[in-house]
Write a protein that holds these residues in place. Structure first.
Motif, PDB file in Angstrom:
ATOM      1  N   ALA A  19       0.792  -1.231   0.000  1.00 41.08           N
ATOM      2  CA  ALA A  19       0.000   0.000   0.000  1.00 41.08           C
ATOM      3  C   ALA A  19       0.824   1.280   0.000  1.00 41.08           C
ATOM      4  N   PRO A  20       1.980   1.338   0.684  1.00 36.16           N
ATOM      5  CA  PRO A  20       2.734   2.599   0.699  1.00 36.16           C
ATOM      6  C   PRO A  20       3.150   3.110  -0.677  1.00 36.16           C
ATOM      7  N   PHE A  21       3.244   2.234  -1.671  1.00 34.47           N
ATOM      8  CA  PHE A  21       3.585   2.710  -3.016  1.00 34.47           C
ATOM      9  C   PHE A  21       2.509   3.657  -3.528  1.00 34.47           C
ATOM     10  N   GLY A  22       1.261   3.229  -3.403  1.00 34.37           N
ATOM     11  CA  GLY A  22       0.159   4.071  -3.847  1.00 34.37           C
ATOM     12  C   GLY A  22       0.065   5.358  -3.053  1.00 34.37           C
ATOM     13  N   LEU A  23       0.315   5.268  -1.746  1.00 30.81           N
ATOM     14  CA  LEU A  23       0.269   6.463  -0.902  1.00 30.81           C
ATOM     15  C   LEU A  23       1.344   7.460  -1.314  1.00 30.81           C
ATOM     16  N   PHE A  24       2.539   6.968  -1.589  1.00 28.99           N
ATOM     17  CA  PHE A  24       3.644   7.829  -1.964  1.00 28.99           C
ATOM     18  C   PHE A  24       3.352   8.572  -3.265  1.00 28.99           C
ATOM     19  N   PHE A  25       2.980   7.837  -4.304  1.00 28.79           N
ATOM     20  CA  PHE A  25       2.728   8.473  -5.591  1.00 28.79           C
ATOM     21  C   PHE A  25       1.468   9.341  -5.549  1.00 28.79           C
ATOM     22  N   GLY A  26       0.486   8.928  -4.773  1.00 29.16           N
ATOM     23  CA  GLY A  26      -0.730   9.726  -4.654  1.00 29.16           C
ATOM     24  C   GLY A  26      -0.472  11.078  -4.021  1.00 29.16           C
ATOM     25  N   ARG A  27       0.351  11.106  -2.971  1.00 30.96           N
ATOM     26  CA  ARG A  27       0.653  12.378  -2.314  1.00 30.96           C
ATOM     27  C   ARG A  27       1.529  13.259  -3.198  1.00 30.96           C
ATOM     28  N   LEU A  28       2.420  12.658  -3.968  1.00 33.86           N
ATOM     29  CA  LEU A  28       3.194  13.457  -4.915  1.00 33.86           C
ATOM     30  C   LEU A  28       2.274  14.090  -5.950  1.00 33.86           C
ATOM     31  N   ALA A  29       1.265  13.338  -6.381  1.00 34.34           N
ATOM     32  CA  ALA A  29       0.300  13.879  -7.341  1.00 34.34           C
ATOM     33  C   ALA A  29      -0.496  15.022  -6.723  1.00 34.34           C
ATOM     34  N   ASN A  30      -0.843  14.899  -5.439  1.00 35.33           N
ATOM     35  CA  ASN A  30      -1.514  16.004  -4.748  1.00 35.33           C
ATOM     36  C   ASN A  30      -0.658  17.263  -4.784  1.00 35.33           C
ATOM     37  N   PHE A  31       0.644  17.083  -4.607  1.00 34.28           N
ATOM     38  CA  PHE A  31       1.551  18.232  -4.623  1.00 34.28           C
ATOM     39  C   PHE A  31       1.608  18.841  -6.021  1.00 34.28           C
ATOM     40  N   VAL A  32       1.726  18.002  -7.037  1.00 33.92           N
ATOM     41  CA  VAL A  32       1.772  18.501  -8.416  1.00 33.92           C
ATOM     42  C   VAL A  32       0.491  19.253  -8.747  1.00 33.92           C
ATOM     43  N   ASN A  33      -0.634  18.770  -8.225  1.00 35.32           N
ATOM     44  CA  ASN A  33      -1.916  19.437  -8.465  1.00 35.32           C
ATOM     45  C   ASN A  33      -2.061  20.735  -7.668  1.00 35.32           C
ATOM     46  N   GLY A  34      -1.168  20.969  -6.713  1.00 36.90           N
ATOM     47  CA  GLY A  34      -1.280  22.156  -5.869  1.00 36.90           C
ATOM     48  C   GLY A  34      -2.513  22.118  -4.988  1.00 36.90           C
ATOM     49  N   GLU A  35      -2.853  20.927  -4.479  1.00 33.89           N
ATOM     50  CA  GLU A  35      -4.055  20.752  -3.661  1.00 33.89           C
ATOM     51  C   GLU A  35      -3.685  20.152  -2.305  1.00 33.89           C
ATOM     52  N   LEU A  36      -4.628  20.194  -1.380  1.00 36.47           N
ATOM     53  CA  LEU A  36      -4.435  19.645  -0.035  1.00 36.47           C
ATOM     54  C   LEU A  36      -3.195  20.228   0.637  1.00 36.47           C
ATOM     55  N   TRP A  37      -2.997  21.548   0.450  1.00 38.77           N
ATOM     56  CA  TRP A  37      -1.839  22.204   1.029  1.00 38.77           C
ATOM     57  C   TRP A  37      -1.977  22.327   2.541  1.00 38.77           C
ATOM     58  N   GLY A  38      -0.858  22.718   3.150  1.00 37.38           N
ATOM     59  CA  GLY A  38      -0.812  22.801   4.596  1.00 37.38           C
ATOM     60  C   GLY A  38      -1.208  24.163   5.146  1.00 37.38           C
ATOM     61  N   LYS A  39      -1.063  24.306   6.439  1.00 36.92           N
ATOM     62  CA  LYS A  39      -1.376  25.549   7.116  1.00 36.92           C
ATOM     63  C   LYS A  39      -0.255  26.563   6.870  1.00 36.92           C
ATOM     64  N   PRO A  40      -0.543  27.842   7.060  1.00 42.18           N
ATOM     65  CA  PRO A  40       0.513  28.851   6.930  1.00 42.18           C
ATOM     66  C   PRO A  40       1.664  28.550   7.879  1.00 42.18           C
ATOM     67  N   GLY A  41       2.877  28.730   7.389  1.00 42.11           N
ATOM     68  CA  GLY A  41       4.060  28.474   8.208  1.00 42.11           C
ATOM     69  C   GLY A  41       5.248  29.269   7.692  1.00 42.11           C
ATOM     70  N   ASP A  42       6.185  29.522   8.582  1.00 40.92           N
ATOM     71  CA  ASP A  42       7.349  30.332   8.205  1.00 40.92           C
ATOM     72  C   ASP A  42       8.628  29.495   8.156  1.00 40.92           C
ATOM     73  N   VAL A  43       8.474  28.174   7.990  1.00 42.68           N
ATOM     74  CA  VAL A  43       9.655  27.321   7.874  1.00 42.68           C
ATOM     75  C   VAL A  43      10.348  27.608   6.548  1.00 42.68           C
ATOM     76  N   PRO A  44      11.645  27.397   6.451  1.00 45.04           N
ATOM     77  CA  PRO A  44      12.374  27.736   5.220  1.00 45.04           C
ATOM     78  C   PRO A  44      11.837  27.056   3.973  1.00 45.04           C
ATOM     79  N   TRP A  45      11.259  25.865   4.145  1.00 42.48           N
ATOM     80  CA  TRP A  45      10.774  25.113   2.980  1.00 42.48           C
ATOM     81  C   TRP A  45       9.286  25.367   2.688  1.00 42.48           C
ATOM     82  N   ALA A  46       8.679  26.321   3.357  1.00 43.58           N
ATOM     83  CA  ALA A  46       7.278  26.644   3.093  1.00 43.58           C
ATOM     84  C   ALA A  46       7.115  27.129   1.652  1.00 43.58           C
ATOM     85  N   ILE A  47       5.943  26.890   1.087  1.00 47.72           N
ATOM     86  CA  ILE A  47       5.671  27.218  -0.316  1.00 47.72           C
ATOM     87  C   ILE A  47       4.420  28.082  -0.410  1.00 47.72           C
TER      88      ILE A  47
END
Length: 292
Positions: A143-171
């Motif tokens: 199952a982790p294979f599907g989870l990994f690629f699915g979450r990467l796809a969420n990122f590519v889609n620019g969806e399900l983003w996180g809360k506001p944050g000031d960490v250096p890697w925030a987007i």
């Protein structure tokens, strides 16, 4: 190049600077999106890995069962994921049943997908007189294979983003606030989930399958998956923006819907792990040698 982009973004990288497109292949009359490819890739790699697991002593099913399982599990993922999304996150869609069929507009629930896949495994096991709990043990390792690629796809889609944050890697994602309001930098929670639910969870299951006798204790690997995913998802939800239609639940309880859905997973995982040693018995292999 990256420092230049960060400087131009006022210290944070803008999602648009990554030039990511949800559409992987665009032929004009036909499009293939990364999200679809994520599902396909996760299922195919998971099937290949499952074949490797089944080649070990004491496997709970044969190759022919695994081939059928791919079909049933795919149906379970799609139907369960969609129905789960409607029931858990968008019950208003029940007033317009045709909208439920519009899968291309997005909206899938992992927890619903788990239920759908589990029902598919139970159905297949009943038909073929297999130990349904041991079949689960092998499937969850994939199952982790599907989870990994699915979450990467969420990122590519620019969806399900996180809360506001000031960490250096925030987007700085687009469309996260009403027009006219400056977009805040946010946690890339999709990548957090890809790392925890995908890479870390795979490593944990890999260790217990290959380095311990967990696969000979029916339900133990399934319990480790439920506990591991539940804890990872519960943790990441603290950095993830809640669904707009469910903000009321966060205000009322302090927890996201995803966290509430993870609580039964954590409890079920602990139960399966605790009771697994008592279910150990001589394993009669469906294929390959038996194991005491």
């Amino acid at each position: 190049m990256l420092p230049t982009l960060l400087a131009a973004a006022g210290g944070h990288l803008h999602f648009t600077d990554l030039h990511l497109d949800p559409v992987a292949i665009n032929l004009g009359f036909f499009q293939i999106k990364w999200y679809s490819l994520a599902y396909i890739t996760g299922i195919l790699i998971g099937w290949v890995y499952l074949m490797k697991l089944l080649a070990q002593p004491g496997a709970p099913m044969a190759r022919r069962h695994a081939d059928d399982l791919v079909f049933y599990a795919t149906l379970g993922i799609i139907l369960g994921g969609r129905i789960g999304y409607v029931l858990f996150y968008a019950p208003e869609m029940l007033r317009n049943p045709l909208q439920i069929l519009m899968l291309w507009e997005g909206g899938m629930s992992f927890h619903g997908g788990v239920i759908g896949t589990s029902l598919a495994i139970i159905w297949l096991s009943w038909q073929n007189k297999l130990n349904w709990l041991r079949v689960h043990d092998y499937v969850v390792c994939c199952a982790p294979f599907g989870l990994f690629f699915g979450r990467l796809a969420n990122f590519v889609n620019g969806e399900l983003w996180g809360k506001p944050g000031d960490v250096p890697w925030a987007i700085v994602f687009r469309g996260t606030v009403p027009a006219g309001i400056p977009e805040p930098a946010r946690h890339p929670s999709q990548l957090y989930e890809a790392g925890l639910e995908g890479l870390l969870l795979f490593a944990v299951l890999w260790f217990f399958f290959w380095r311990t006798d967990a696969r000979y204790q029916p339900g133990k690997l399934a319990g480790i998956f439920l506990l591991g995913y539940g804890m990872c998802r519960f943790f990441v939800e603290f950095f993830r923006e809640p669904d707009r239609q469910l903000v009321w639940l966060v205000n009322l309880t302090g927890l996201h819907m995803g966290q509430w859905l993870c609580l039964p997973m954590i409890a079920g995982g602990l139960f399966l792990i605790a009771t697994a040693p008592g279910r150990r018995k001589r394993i009669e292999a469906i294929t390959g040698p038996s194991v005491a």
